[in-house]
Design an enzyme around this catalytic site. Structure first.
Site, PDB file in Angstrom:
ATOM      1  N   ARG A 164     -22.360 -29.944  -8.069  1.00 19.45           N
ATOM      2  CA  ARG A 164     -21.195 -29.096  -8.396  1.00 19.45           C
ATOM      3  C   ARG A 164     -21.122 -28.792  -9.895  1.00 19.45           C
ATOM      4  O   ARG A 164     -20.045 -28.727 -10.478  1.00 19.45           O
ATOM      5  CB  ARG A 164     -19.883 -29.743  -7.935  1.00 19.45           C
ATOM      6  CG  ARG A 164     -19.787 -30.025  -6.470  1.00 19.45           C
ATOM      7  CD  ARG A 164     -19.827 -28.743  -5.629  1.00 19.45           C
ATOM      8  NE  ARG A 164     -19.757 -29.090  -4.228  1.00 19.45           N
ATOM      9  CZ  ARG A 164     -20.838 -29.364  -3.470  1.00 19.45           C
ATOM     10  NH1 ARG A 164     -22.065 -29.272  -3.982  1.00 19.45           N
ATOM     11  NH2 ARG A 164     -20.693 -29.688  -2.209  1.00 19.45           N
ATOM     12  N   SER A 238     -12.553 -28.826  -1.000  1.00 21.82           N
ATOM     13  CA  SER A 238     -12.499 -30.184  -1.584  1.00 21.82           C
ATOM     14  C   SER A 238     -11.839 -30.119  -2.957  1.00 21.82           C
ATOM     15  O   SER A 238     -12.305 -29.391  -3.827  1.00 21.82           O
ATOM     16  CB  SER A 238     -13.915 -30.737  -1.772  1.00 21.82           C
ATOM     17  OG  SER A 238     -14.587 -30.718  -0.548  1.00 21.82           O
ATOM     18  N   GLU A 334     -12.657 -31.159  -8.573  1.00 17.73           N
ATOM     19  CA  GLU A 334     -13.695 -30.127  -8.409  1.00 17.73           C
ATOM     20  C   GLU A 334     -13.096 -28.742  -8.681  1.00 17.73           C
ATOM     21  O   GLU A 334     -13.751 -27.856  -9.215  1.00 17.73           O
ATOM     22  CB  GLU A 334     -14.248 -30.195  -6.972  1.00 17.73           C
ATOM     23  CG  GLU A 334     -15.332 -29.181  -6.696  1.00 17.73           C
ATOM     24  CD  GLU A 334     -15.911 -29.292  -5.280  1.00 17.73           C
ATOM     25  OE1 GLU A 334     -16.196 -30.412  -4.816  1.00 17.73           O
ATOM     26  OE2 GLU A 334     -16.071 -28.231  -4.651  1.00 17.73           O
TER      27      GLU A 334
HETATM   28  C1  LIG Z   1     -11.632 -23.744   2.804  1.00 17.26           C
HETATM   29  C2  LIG Z   1     -12.585 -23.876   1.623  1.00 17.26           C
HETATM   30  C3  LIG Z   1     -13.802 -24.506   1.808  1.00 17.26           C
HETATM   31  C4  LIG Z   1     -14.706 -24.634   0.758  1.00 17.26           C
HETATM   32  N1  LIG Z   1     -15.899 -25.239   0.974  1.00 17.26           N
HETATM   33  C5  LIG Z   1     -16.796 -25.375  -0.029  1.00 17.26           C
HETATM   34  C6  LIG Z   1     -18.067 -25.985   0.202  1.00 17.26           C
HETATM   35  O1  LIG Z   1     -18.401 -26.389   1.322  1.00 17.26           O
HETATM   36  N2  LIG Z   1     -18.926 -26.127  -0.848  1.00 17.26           N
HETATM   37  C7  LIG Z   1     -18.598 -25.666  -2.085  1.00 17.26           C
HETATM   38  O2  LIG Z   1     -19.442 -25.839  -2.986  1.00 17.26           O
HETATM   39  N3  LIG Z   1     -17.404 -25.077  -2.333  1.00 17.26           N
HETATM   40  C8  LIG Z   1     -16.508 -24.913  -1.357  1.00 17.26           C
HETATM   41  N4  LIG Z   1     -15.288 -24.326  -1.589  1.00 17.26           N
HETATM   42  C9  LIG Z   1     -14.940 -23.905  -2.958  1.00 17.26           C
HETATM   43  C10 LIG Z   1     -15.220 -22.408  -3.247  1.00 17.26           C
HETATM   44  O3  LIG Z   1     -15.268 -21.670  -2.062  1.00 17.26           O
HETATM   45  C11 LIG Z   1     -16.543 -22.201  -3.982  1.00 17.26           C
HETATM   46  O4  LIG Z   1     -16.543 -22.935  -5.182  1.00 17.26           O
HETATM   47  C12 LIG Z   1     -16.779 -20.724  -4.307  1.00 17.26           C
HETATM   48  O5  LIG Z   1     -18.068 -20.553  -4.854  1.00 17.26           O
HETATM   49  C13 LIG Z   1     -15.766 -20.148  -5.279  1.00 17.26           C
HETATM   50  O6  LIG Z   1     -15.982 -18.756  -5.324  1.00 17.26           O
HETATM   51  P1  LIG Z   1     -14.865 -17.760  -5.794  1.00 17.26           P
HETATM   52  O7  LIG Z   1     -15.483 -16.401  -5.861  1.00 17.26           O
HETATM   53  O8  LIG Z   1     -13.654 -17.871  -4.959  1.00 17.26           O
HETATM   54  O9  LIG Z   1     -14.575 -18.297  -7.260  1.00 17.26           O
HETATM   55  P2  LIG Z   1     -13.189 -18.271  -8.056  1.00 17.26           P
HETATM   56  O10 LIG Z   1     -12.277 -19.309  -7.502  1.00 17.26           O
HETATM   57  O11 LIG Z   1     -12.661 -16.890  -8.144  1.00 17.26           O
HETATM   58  O12 LIG Z   1     -13.691 -18.739  -9.491  1.00 17.26           O
HETATM   59  C14 LIG Z   1     -14.138 -20.060  -9.709  1.00 17.26           C
HETATM   60  C15 LIG Z   1     -14.585 -20.203 -11.185  1.00 17.26           C
HETATM   61  O13 LIG Z   1     -15.721 -19.386 -11.415  1.00 17.26           O
HETATM   62  C16 LIG Z   1     -15.443 -18.387 -12.406  1.00 17.26           C
HETATM   63  N5  LIG Z   1     -16.121 -17.164 -11.963  1.00 17.26           N
HETATM   64  C17 LIG Z   1     -16.003 -16.561 -10.753  1.00 17.26           C
HETATM   65  N6  LIG Z   1     -16.844 -15.515 -10.680  1.00 17.26           N
HETATM   66  C18 LIG Z   1     -17.501 -15.448 -11.863  1.00 17.26           C
HETATM   67  C19 LIG Z   1     -18.503 -14.572 -12.399  1.00 17.26           C
HETATM   68  N7  LIG Z   1     -18.992 -13.548 -11.711  1.00 17.26           N
HETATM   69  N8  LIG Z   1     -18.945 -14.802 -13.665  1.00 17.26           N
HETATM   70  C20 LIG Z   1     -18.468 -15.844 -14.375  1.00 17.26           C
HETATM   71  N9  LIG Z   1     -17.524 -16.704 -13.936  1.00 17.26           N
HETATM   72  C21 LIG Z   1     -17.050 -16.504 -12.687  1.00 17.26           C
HETATM   73  C22 LIG Z   1     -13.931 -18.272 -12.445  1.00 17.26           C
HETATM   74  O14 LIG Z   1     -13.478 -17.807 -13.698  1.00 17.26           O
HETATM   75  C23 LIG Z   1     -13.522 -19.700 -12.161  1.00 17.26           C
HETATM   76  O15 LIG Z   1     -13.628 -20.490 -13.326  1.00 17.26           O
HETATM   77  C24 LIG Z   1     -14.369 -24.146  -0.545  1.00 17.26           C
HETATM   78  C25 LIG Z   1     -13.124 -23.503  -0.717  1.00 17.26           C
HETATM   79  C26 LIG Z   1     -12.247 -23.355   0.352  1.00 17.26           C
HETATM   80  C27 LIG Z   1     -10.950 -22.642   0.141  1.00 17.26           C
END
Ligand SMILES: Cc1cc2nc3c(=O)[nH]c(=O)nc-3n(C[C@H](O)[C@H](O)[C@H](O)COP(=O)(O)OP(=O)(O)OC[C@H]3O[C@@H](n4cnc5c(N)ncnc54)[C@H](O)[C@@H]3O)c2cc1C
Length: 338
Positions: A164, A238, A334
């Site tokens: 992570r 998580s 996380e």
């Molecule tokens: C129900 C559920 C289940 C999940 N299961 C998992 C799992 O199994 N494994 C796992 O690893 N994660 C999991 N996650 C967490 C999450 O889905 C991941 O971390 C996902 O990659 C986040 O993507 P996002 O586009 O929503 O990021 P955001 O929440 O929008 O952003 C997260 C961070 O990344 C930055 N960011 C986003 N996009 C960019 C970009 N293009 N350039 C630079 N910075 C950027 C943001 O500024 C922020 O700091 C889960 C979440 C939920 C709600």
């Protein structure tokens, strides 16, 4: 370029926290991103790049510009006998990309089915599930340096992926906008069904012959049965990482708590199941107002409706304190706290 002011982010984060962005806009291409970054709205430190908002807890209004990433597109950029190289726009939904791979027979991401969020955030924390992390299928990415105003290419080594973790969460935090990610996918699948739950689910599904479709469906079934649907109950997956502790410490804990769950991590460490530790402290199913700890998975903190970010953050603090008191283990969040 349309800039909205005092824009509610409630529908833009999976916790459903109602905070406002002073300014909000979207970008659809690198040129579009440059144009916005060159506008006068940006003061140092006031930019937040938003993907699907599924790994964030907004604790206050954002006193600056929130930029929602909408760069789409999937393109095959190369192939050889064994692999196909696919470049994906960072604003593409992660699960849609996984489904595209499955439809086209590109193997490697099937275990990562149904993870919310966008492709662009996947390298941020090296997303992982069911024995696979994106580092296993990563080829390279392009990211725009906000201050230097140039596009840079990052190889697998450059990203310094860990559990992570990546450079984008550490030394390059808030310096780059990831604009595309390229993946190296297999033409002939090497199945990873070693996780017990996947095996059991495949049996339940009556699968006789492994395929990437079957593994993806098994993962979708497992995830749907044990994780809350964020569209109904706010959450960010998580909330805590699984802590890594030295092996000797694990053996000490195992003597006192024979049921403790841990997996070897490298040659000298054990990765503990944070959910088990939290459950042992009595938090599973806990609810105070609308903030709670999910009844089926203690690692997931939830917003049942109108919890404030402070209530969720405070709950996470209490959980961390009780795990520390009982086991002497420090949990790390996380989820990104904004
Ligand atoms: C129900 C559920 C289940 C999940 N299961 C998992 C799992 O199994 N494994 C796992 O690893 N994660 C999991 N996650 C967490 C999450 O889905 C991941 O971390 C996902 O990659 C986040 O993507 P996002 O586009 O929503 O990021 P955001 O929440 O929008 O952003 C997260 C961070 O990344 C930055 N960011 C986003 N996009 C960019 C970009 N293009 N350039 C630079 N910075 C950027 C943001 O500024 C922020 O700091 C889960 C979440 C939920 C709600």
């Amino acid at each position: 370029m349309q800039i909205r002011e005092n824009f509610s982010l409630k529908l833009y984060n999976t916790f459903g926290i109602d905070v406002k962005a002073k300014y909000f806009s979207t970008f659809h291409s690198v040129e579009n991103l440059e144009e916005i970054l060159n506008s006068r709205l940006l003061t140092p430190g006031s930019l937040l790049i938003l993907g699907g908002g599924s790994n964030l807890l907004f604790t206050k209004n954002v006193d600056g510009l929130v930029l929602k990433n909408e760069i789409k597109g999937i393109e095959i950029i190369d192939q050889d006998n064994d692999f196909i190289y696919v470049k994906v726009g960072s604003g593409m939904n992660w699960h849609e990309f996984v489904l595209h791979c499955i439809e086209n027979g590109f193997a490697g991401v099937e275990n990562l089915s149904l993870i919310p969020g966008n492709v662009g955030a996947s390298p941020m924390q090296n997303i992982g599930a069911y024995g696979v992390e994106i580092k296993d299928v990563f080829h390279q990415l392009e990211a725009y340096h906000i201050n230097e105003k140039i596009l840079k290419t990052f190889s697998l080594n450059d990203c310094e992926f860990g559990y992570r973790e990546s450079v984008f969460k550490r030394k390059y935090k808030n310096q780059f906008v990831i604009t595309s990610v390229s993946f190296r996918l297999r033409k002939k699948a090497v199945f990873n069904a070693s996780y017990g739950a996947i095996q059991q689910e495949l049996e339940k599904m009556g699968v006789k012959e492994l395929s990437i479709q079957a593994i993806s469906q098994a993962v979708i079934n497992i995830r749907s049965s044990k994780l809350p649907d964020w569209k109904k109950i706010g959450n960010a997956g998580s909330f805590f990482k699984n802590p890594q502790i030295p092996q000797y410490k694990f053996h000490e804990l195992k003597r006192i708590y024979p049921g403790i769950v841990g997996f070897p991590f490298g040659s000298e460490h054990t990765k503990l199941a944070a959910g088990w530790l939290i459950e042992q402290c009595g938090w599973k199913g806990y609810r105070n107002g609308d903030a709670g700890c999910y009844k089926k998975q203690a690692l997931v903190l939830v917003n049942y409706g109108n919890a404030t970010a402070k209530e969720i953050f405070d709950l996470s603090d209490e959980i961390m304190q009780s795990v520390k008191n009982k086991f002497g283990v420090i949990l790390e969040r996380e989820v990104n706290i904004v």
